[in-house]
Design a protein around this motif. Sequence first.
Motif, mmCIF file in Angstrom:
data_model
loop_
_atom_site.group_PDB
_atom_site.id
_atom_site.type_symbol
_atom_site.label_atom_id
_atom_site.label_comp_id
_atom_site.label_asym_id
_atom_site.label_seq_id
_atom_site.Cartn_x
_atom_site.Cartn_y
_atom_site.Cartn_z
ATOM 1 N N UNK A 137 39.865 19.531 30.082
ATOM 2 C CA UNK A 137 40.513 20.766 30.501
ATOM 3 C C UNK A 137 41.710 20.445 31.389
ATOM 4 N N UNK A 138 42.753 21.222 31.225
ATOM 5 C CA UNK A 138 43.953 21.078 32.048
ATOM 6 C C UNK A 138 43.727 21.866 33.341
ATOM 7 N N UNK A 139 43.193 21.192 34.360
ATOM 8 C CA UNK A 139 42.842 21.888 35.597
ATOM 9 C C UNK A 139 44.091 22.378 36.339
ATOM 10 N N UNK A 144 47.152 27.109 38.199
ATOM 11 C CA UNK A 144 48.377 27.915 38.151
ATOM 12 C C UNK A 144 48.085 29.322 37.641
ATOM 13 N N UNK A 145 47.212 29.419 36.644
ATOM 14 C CA UNK A 145 46.874 30.727 36.092
ATOM 15 C C UNK A 145 46.179 31.596 37.130
ATOM 16 N N UNK A 165 58.937 44.777 49.487
ATOM 17 C CA UNK A 165 59.026 43.314 49.348
ATOM 18 C C UNK A 165 60.052 43.005 48.273
ATOM 19 N N UNK A 166 60.650 41.842 48.388
ATOM 20 C CA UNK A 166 61.647 41.422 47.405
ATOM 21 C C UNK A 166 61.140 40.308 46.505
ATOM 22 N N UNK A 167 59.974 39.766 46.830
ATOM 23 C CA UNK A 167 59.415 38.704 45.998
ATOM 24 C C UNK A 167 58.002 38.357 46.407
ATOM 25 N N UNK A 168 57.180 38.007 45.412
ATOM 26 C CA UNK A 168 55.815 37.526 45.660
ATOM 27 C C UNK A 168 55.457 36.654 44.475
ATOM 28 N N UNK A 169 55.841 35.389 44.549
ATOM 29 C CA UNK A 169 55.717 34.495 43.405
ATOM 30 C C UNK A 169 54.990 33.210 43.774
ATOM 31 N N UNK A 170 54.402 32.597 42.741
ATOM 32 C CA UNK A 170 53.755 31.294 42.926
ATOM 33 C C UNK A 170 54.830 30.216 43.023
ATOM 34 N N UNK A 230 38.642 23.874 44.504
ATOM 35 C CA UNK A 230 37.558 23.188 43.804
ATOM 36 C C UNK A 230 36.759 24.159 42.938
ATOM 37 N N UNK A 231 36.538 25.376 43.448
ATOM 38 C CA UNK A 231 35.787 26.367 42.681
ATOM 39 C C UNK A 231 36.555 26.805 41.438
ATOM 40 N N UNK A 232 37.881 26.948 41.567
ATOM 41 C CA UNK A 232 38.691 27.336 40.414
ATOM 42 C C UNK A 232 38.582 26.289 39.315
ATOM 43 N N UNK A 233 38.653 25.009 39.702
ATOM 44 C CA UNK A 233 38.544 23.934 38.711
ATOM 45 C C UNK A 233 37.174 23.933 38.050
ATOM 46 N N UNK A 234 36.124 24.127 38.851
ATOM 47 C CA UNK A 234 34.769 24.147 38.308
ATOM 48 C C UNK A 234 34.552 25.347 37.400
#
Length: 628
Positions: A137-139, A144-145, A165-170, A230-234
Motif C-alpha cells: 500500500x502507498x501509505x 495525503x488523502x 479565510x483565503x486558504x485552507x490547503x494541505x 500511525x493510525x491512518x497508515x494502519x
Amino acid sequence: MLDFPRWKYALILVVVLLSALYAVPNLYQKDPSVQVTRNRPAAVVDEALVARVQGILEQAGVQARSVELEGEQLLVRLPDATTQTRAADALRPALGEDYSAALNLVPTTPAWLESLGARPMSLGLDLQGGVHFMMQVDQKAALEKRVDAYADAIRTALREARIGYTGAERRPDNTVQVVLSDAADATRARGEILTALGGLSQTAALGTGAPTLDVEGNRITVRLSESEIARIASDAIEQNRNVIANRINAIGVAEPVLQRQGEDRLVIQLPGLQDTAEAKRLIGATATLEFRAVTGDELQAAAALADNSIPAGSRIYYDQNGQPLLLSRRLLVSGDELVNAQPQTDQQTGLPAVSITLNAAGGKRMLDHTLENVGNRLGIVYVERIPTVAVVNGEEVRSARTVERVISSSTIRGVFGKDFQTTGLSREEAASLAKQLKAGALAAPMDFVEENVIGPTLGAENVARGTQAVMYAFVFTLLFFAIYYRMFGLITCVALLLNLLMVVAVMSLFGATMTLPGFAGLALSIGMSVDANVLINERIREELRAGLPPRTAIATGYDKASGTIFDSNMTALLAGIALYAFGTGPLRGFAVTMVIGILTSVFTAVTVSRGVAMLIYGGRRKLKSIAI
C-alpha cells in the motif's frame, strides 16, 4: 456377537457408506475452463451471452466440452490446457471490457452427487496451482488523502462559523495551513478547527493524540500527531484488506488466502486461477458514486457543447442514453463517505433502488445542501475504474480507464441527510452497485511488488508425490501389521483404510482445504492410528498370557486400552487445535488434517476394529486360540 451390540454394526455400516459417498468426488479430474464474469453492471450474463460465446468459439475453431451458466458466471469447459488458452485469447477481445475471461479449473463431479452435497475437497495453491501476489500500500498517498479530508472539514467548519479565510490547503509536509481574512478571528477559528477535527480524528476522540495548532497572526498551521499518522497508515492497509477480500469473494475463487504481512503489505493467493494479468484486473476493479449538484439541464448542456461555452464551475457528464448534463465541479459527497448500501425496491414506484447510508460528515453536507436546494436537481454519477493489463515487448504495462455516467438526476422533493435511496438502475445494476459500494474503494493505491504463477502441472506433481508418500507409508504399515499381528494385523489394516477414507470424506464434506503440509498431517494421523492399534493388540496379547480365554481377552484388551488411547489422542488433539487457532497458512493446513485424522482414528481403532474382531471371533463358541 459377544460384547458388541448390533446397533454399532449398523453405525459402522452407515459411516462406511457415507464416507465412500463423500470421498468419491475426489476421483473426478478437474476440467480446464474459461470463467466469464461481468465487469460492469450493465453487462448481463444470460442465455444470449451463451449463444454469443459459442459463436466466438466456433469462429476461432475451438471445440468446447460445454458452455453453461453457473450462477452469475458462464463456464466454458475445455478438453485440455492448450485449447483453454486458445479459447481465452479468442474471447477476451471479442467480449471487450464488459466481461472478463479468466483461466480456471472446475470440478467434473456428477450433478446427482452435488445435489447430495458431495464435492471434491478444496486444494491449496501448492496442490492445484494458481497465482500468488504480494501487494504494497502507498501509505504516503493514504496520508495525503486523509489530510485532504481534514482540510475540507476545516473549510466547511469555517464557512459555517462565518469566519473569513483565503486558504485552507494541505502542504507537502502533510500539515494544513489556514490563512484567515482577519487575524482577530484566530482564537475563534482555532476552537472551530479543533471541534471539526475532533470528530474526524479517532486518536483525538480517545484523548491519545489530538492535532496541534500553531497560530501566527492570521495563519494557523494544523499538525497531526504521530499516533494519528500511525493510525491512518494502519487503517489504510486494513481497509484495503477488507476491500480486496470483498472483491475476491465476488470472483468466486475457492479457498483464497489473504493475509497481512508487516505494516504495509498484503499476501494474496488465488488457487485455480492461472492468469496473473486477469487476476490483477479482477482485483483492481471497483466502482463508486459521486453526488453533484445539477447546474444545467439537458438543453442547456447541449447548447453549452454547441457553443463551447461550458461554465467555469461546471462539467459535462452523460447519462446512460448518451444525453449531456451540466453538473457542478464541486463534489458534494463521494463514495468514500458511504457506510452501507442495500438493493431494494422503491415503495412508491416499484422500481429497483439502492438504499444508501452516509457517514456523519457526508450526511451533514447532504442535509445542508437539500435544505437550500429543494426543487433543484441532484445528480448521482456512477464512476467505474477499469484497470487494464497489457503485455508490451514481454513486459506488463498497467493502466486504468475511468468511465463516468449519470445514473440519476432527480429533483430534490424534500430534505434528507445520511439515509436516502437512489433509483435509475435495472435490478441487476442495483444489486451489483450495492455489492461494489459495500466493498468500497481502496483507501490508498496499492502496487504489485511480487507475483508468482504455480501452474497446474506443478500442482499435479505435488499431489502425486504427496499421495505417493502417504501410500508408501500405508503399504509399509499394512505389511508390518499383517506379518507381525497376523489376523489382527489384517483387522488393523481394515481400520486404517477406513480411517483414510473418512478423513478424505470429512474434508470434502466440510470444505476443508488440502495443502502440501496437509499430507504431512494425514501421514501423522495414520501413524497415531497405528499407535492405537498397537496398544490394543499388545493388551490382548498380555491378557492371553495371563491365561484368559481368547474371546474374553479380546474384550478385556479393548476395554483396558481404550482409556489410554483416549488420553493420548486428547493431548495430540489439543495441540492440533492450538496450531489451527494460532497458526497461519501451512500450519493451519497441517492442523486441519491432523485434527480430523485424530478424531477418525479413535473411532476406527476402538470401534471399527473391535467390531471386525467380534464379527470374526465372537460367534465361535469353542474358540481356543486367535491369530495375534
